[in-house]
Enzyme design. Sequence first.
Site, mmCIF file in Angstrom:
data_model
loop_
_atom_site.group_PDB
_atom_site.id
_atom_site.type_symbol
_atom_site.label_atom_id
_atom_site.label_comp_id
_atom_site.label_asym_id
_atom_site.label_seq_id
_atom_site.Cartn_x
_atom_site.Cartn_y
_atom_site.Cartn_z
ATOM 1 N N LEU A 132 0.832 -1.212 0.000
ATOM 2 C CA LEU A 132 0.000 0.000 0.000
ATOM 3 C C LEU A 132 0.865 1.261 0.000
ATOM 4 O O LEU A 132 0.358 2.375 -0.085
ATOM 5 C CB LEU A 132 -0.892 0.015 1.246
ATOM 6 C CG LEU A 132 -2.037 -0.992 1.260
ATOM 7 C CD1 LEU A 132 -2.658 -1.061 2.642
ATOM 8 C CD2 LEU A 132 -3.101 -0.601 0.231
ATOM 9 N N SER A 133 2.180 1.077 0.135
ATOM 10 C CA SER A 133 3.062 2.243 0.286
ATOM 11 C C SER A 133 2.963 3.236 -0.879
ATOM 12 O O SER A 133 2.898 4.450 -0.640
ATOM 13 C CB SER A 133 4.507 1.804 0.495
ATOM 14 O OG SER A 133 4.595 1.063 1.670
ATOM 15 N N GLY A 171 10.160 -9.474 13.491
ATOM 16 C CA GLY A 171 10.701 -8.166 13.120
ATOM 17 C C GLY A 171 9.902 -7.018 13.712
ATOM 18 O O GLY A 171 10.459 -6.123 14.361
ATOM 19 N N ALA A 172 8.590 -7.040 13.526
ATOM 20 C CA ALA A 172 7.758 -5.923 14.000
ATOM 21 C C ALA A 172 7.689 -5.914 15.522
ATOM 22 O O ALA A 172 7.769 -4.849 16.144
ATOM 23 C CB ALA A 172 6.360 -6.031 13.399
ATOM 24 N N ARG A 226 6.103 -17.429 20.592
ATOM 25 C CA ARG A 226 6.052 -18.885 20.468
ATOM 26 C C ARG A 226 7.452 -19.499 20.473
ATOM 27 O O ARG A 226 7.715 -20.463 21.167
ATOM 28 C CB ARG A 226 5.312 -19.224 19.161
ATOM 29 C CG ARG A 226 5.211 -20.685 18.867
ATOM 30 C CD ARG A 226 4.548 -20.891 17.536
ATOM 31 N NE ARG A 226 5.296 -20.282 16.435
ATOM 32 C CZ ARG A 226 5.003 -20.412 15.156
ATOM 33 N NH1 ARG A 226 3.942 -21.113 14.805
ATOM 34 N NH2 ARG A 226 5.732 -19.846 14.222
ATOM 35 N N LYS A 282 14.575 -6.632 5.496
ATOM 36 C CA LYS A 282 14.756 -5.670 6.599
ATOM 37 C C LYS A 282 16.059 -5.899 7.371
ATOM 38 O O LYS A 282 16.643 -4.940 7.864
ATOM 39 C CB LYS A 282 13.568 -5.725 7.560
ATOM 40 C CG LYS A 282 12.337 -5.016 7.029
ATOM 41 C CD LYS A 282 11.238 -4.978 8.081
ATOM 42 C CE LYS A 282 10.006 -4.269 7.561
ATOM 43 N NZ LYS A 282 8.950 -4.142 8.563
ATOM 44 N N ALA A 308 7.706 -11.661 18.769
ATOM 45 C CA ALA A 308 9.072 -11.112 18.836
ATOM 46 C C ALA A 308 9.749 -11.299 17.491
ATOM 47 O O ALA A 308 10.955 -11.521 17.410
ATOM 48 C CB ALA A 308 9.857 -11.789 19.955
ATOM 49 N N ASP A 361 8.988 1.409 12.214
ATOM 50 C CA ASP A 361 7.863 0.569 12.666
ATOM 51 C C ASP A 361 7.484 0.854 14.125
ATOM 52 O O ASP A 361 6.301 0.955 14.466
ATOM 53 C CB ASP A 361 8.207 -0.925 12.530
ATOM 54 C CG ASP A 361 8.027 -1.420 11.102
ATOM 55 O OD1 ASP A 361 7.271 -0.793 10.331
ATOM 56 O OD2 ASP A 361 8.652 -2.450 10.756
HETATM 57 P P1 NAP Z 1 7.926 -11.937 11.284
HETATM 58 O O1 NAP Z 1 9.238 -11.298 11.545
HETATM 59 O O2 NAP Z 1 7.845 -13.094 10.354
HETATM 60 O O3 NAP Z 1 7.334 -12.396 12.716
HETATM 61 C C1 NAP Z 1 6.142 -13.144 12.800
HETATM 62 C C2 NAP Z 1 5.703 -13.239 14.256
HETATM 63 O O4 NAP Z 1 4.465 -13.965 14.283
HETATM 64 C C3 NAP Z 1 6.683 -14.029 15.132
HETATM 65 O O5 NAP Z 1 6.620 -13.529 16.443
HETATM 66 C C4 NAP Z 1 6.083 -15.445 15.061
HETATM 67 O O6 NAP Z 1 6.398 -16.258 16.150
HETATM 68 C C5 NAP Z 1 4.598 -15.111 15.126
HETATM 69 N N1 NAP Z 1 3.772 -16.221 14.632
HETATM 70 C C6 NAP Z 1 3.561 -16.552 13.330
HETATM 71 N N2 NAP Z 1 2.721 -17.627 13.282
HETATM 72 C C7 NAP Z 1 2.425 -17.946 14.568
HETATM 73 C C8 NAP Z 1 1.613 -18.947 15.176
HETATM 74 N N3 NAP Z 1 0.925 -19.826 14.432
HETATM 75 N N4 NAP Z 1 1.513 -18.989 16.528
HETATM 76 C C9 NAP Z 1 2.194 -18.074 17.285
HETATM 77 N N5 NAP Z 1 2.986 -17.104 16.783
HETATM 78 C C10 NAP Z 1 3.095 -17.049 15.441
HETATM 79 O O7 NAP Z 1 6.865 -10.880 10.727
HETATM 80 P P2 NAP Z 1 6.745 -9.334 11.100
HETATM 81 O O8 NAP Z 1 7.466 -8.535 10.102
HETATM 82 O O9 NAP Z 1 7.090 -9.158 12.537
HETATM 83 O O10 NAP Z 1 5.180 -9.078 10.831
HETATM 84 C C11 NAP Z 1 4.188 -9.607 11.695
HETATM 85 C C12 NAP Z 1 2.804 -9.104 11.239
HETATM 86 O O11 NAP Z 1 2.768 -7.689 11.393
HETATM 87 C C13 NAP Z 1 2.505 -9.348 9.748
HETATM 88 O O12 NAP Z 1 1.137 -9.675 9.634
HETATM 89 C C14 NAP Z 1 2.783 -8.000 9.083
HETATM 90 O O13 NAP Z 1 1.996 -7.780 7.924
HETATM 91 C C15 NAP Z 1 2.352 -7.058 10.192
HETATM 92 N N6 NAP Z 1 3.038 -5.746 10.126
HETATM 93 C C16 NAP Z 1 2.245 -4.651 10.147
HETATM 94 C C17 NAP Z 1 2.830 -3.393 10.119
HETATM 95 C C18 NAP Z 1 1.950 -2.177 10.140
HETATM 96 O O14 NAP Z 1 2.459 -1.087 9.850
HETATM 97 N N7 NAP Z 1 0.692 -2.293 10.502
HETATM 98 C C19 NAP Z 1 4.229 -3.251 10.065
HETATM 99 C C20 NAP Z 1 5.018 -4.417 10.072
HETATM 100 C C21 NAP Z 1 4.397 -5.682 10.114
HETATM 101 P P3 NAP Z 1 7.677 -17.263 16.104
HETATM 102 O O15 NAP Z 1 8.859 -16.403 16.466
HETATM 103 O O16 NAP Z 1 7.353 -18.274 17.128
HETATM 104 O O17 NAP Z 1 7.749 -17.806 14.712
#
Ligand code: NAP
Length: 287
Positions: free
Chosen positions: A21-22, A134-135, A155, A71, A132, A107
């Site tokens: 969406l950026s 990236g976000a 998790r 990232k 825990a 973020d």
């Molecule tokens: P990421 O680095 O892949 O981290 C994913 C996180 O979700 C980890 O903590 C992971 O846990 C957890 N997770 C995934 N599946 C799971 C499950 N079945 N049960 C428990 N924990 C689970 O991704 P990210 O960049 O942090 O992004 C996370 C979400 O935030 C995405 O949906 C992304 O679109 C959204 N986001 C939104 C914004 C915004 O501006 N609104 C900005 C950045 C990201 P584990 O460590 O145990 O795998």
Amino acid sequence: MDISGKTKICGVIGNPIQHTLSPTIQNAAFNHLNLDFIFTAFKVKATELEMAIQGMRSLNIYGLNVTMPHKNSIIKYLDEKDPLVRSLNSANTIVNKKGRLFGFSTDGIGAIKALQENGVDLSSSKVLLLGAGGAGRAIAFSIIDKVEDLVVLNRDPAKIKNLEFDLKLKFNKNIHYGLLSENSLKKNLRSSDVLINATNIGMKPNSNLSIINPKLLTSDLTVMDIVYTPIETKLLADAKKVGAKTIDGVEMLIYQGAASFELWTDRKAPIEIMRLAALKQISKRCN
Ligand code: NAP
């Protein structure tokens, strides 16, 4: 829009990138303020990141947002890093100042602004952060010295240990960590004012899932979900049903985008214009 040889080019790099969406949000803001900037999206494979950054330098691309999967790996191509970027070892924004690439992470500030602008007083809040990745890490590092108390659950135990180690190096504050489970959620939700979901759970195509059993939600909670597809996740719908205050992921998206916009342009971001553009685009995609 009048594009010329002086127009500053910005963009987002990632893979996949077709749903970003950026460009919608940033171009709406550039146009609104009549700035000679344009924003586009570049699909960049992990194996081609170095070449893409060389391209940024040689094509004189002025600014980039960096999204998954780059990232972390972008770090080694930056000339200067913001202290937060050094702590997180990840960046989501680059500014090209006369050939030197400066990295930032917006973020965390996006999440904080989303909470504050929606009336949350962080200084008196006990925050429960789920995730825990990236976000989650970016939010933890930015929010830690603004809240009364922070609990982080994840998790994967390795990620929570890393976060604990990195935060302790930087902050002299008591933070609580734990594994994500029904029990830990139940125990920690009782004493929390704000719940932040920074996991992927509830994101399309799994929008029927929520990280929390709805029975654990109460009306005195503020619930923020950073997932923004769908805008109203199951977690937010459940929270609304019990009368809790809810903040959707578009809010963080807008405020992190606004922080990047301000780094590139040195102008105050037109938040309402950016929000309207994002919501219009999301509703178009949902129809
Ligand atoms: P990421 O680095 O892949 O981290 C994913 C996180 O979700 C980890 O903590 C992971 O846990 C957890 N997770 C995934 N599946 C799971 C499950 N079945 N049960 C428990 N924990 C689970 O991704 P990210 O960049 O942090 O992004 C996370 C979400 O935030 C995405 O949906 C992304 O679109 C959204 N986001 C939104 C914004 C915004 O501006 N609104 C900005 C950045 C990201 P584990 O460590 O145990 O795998």
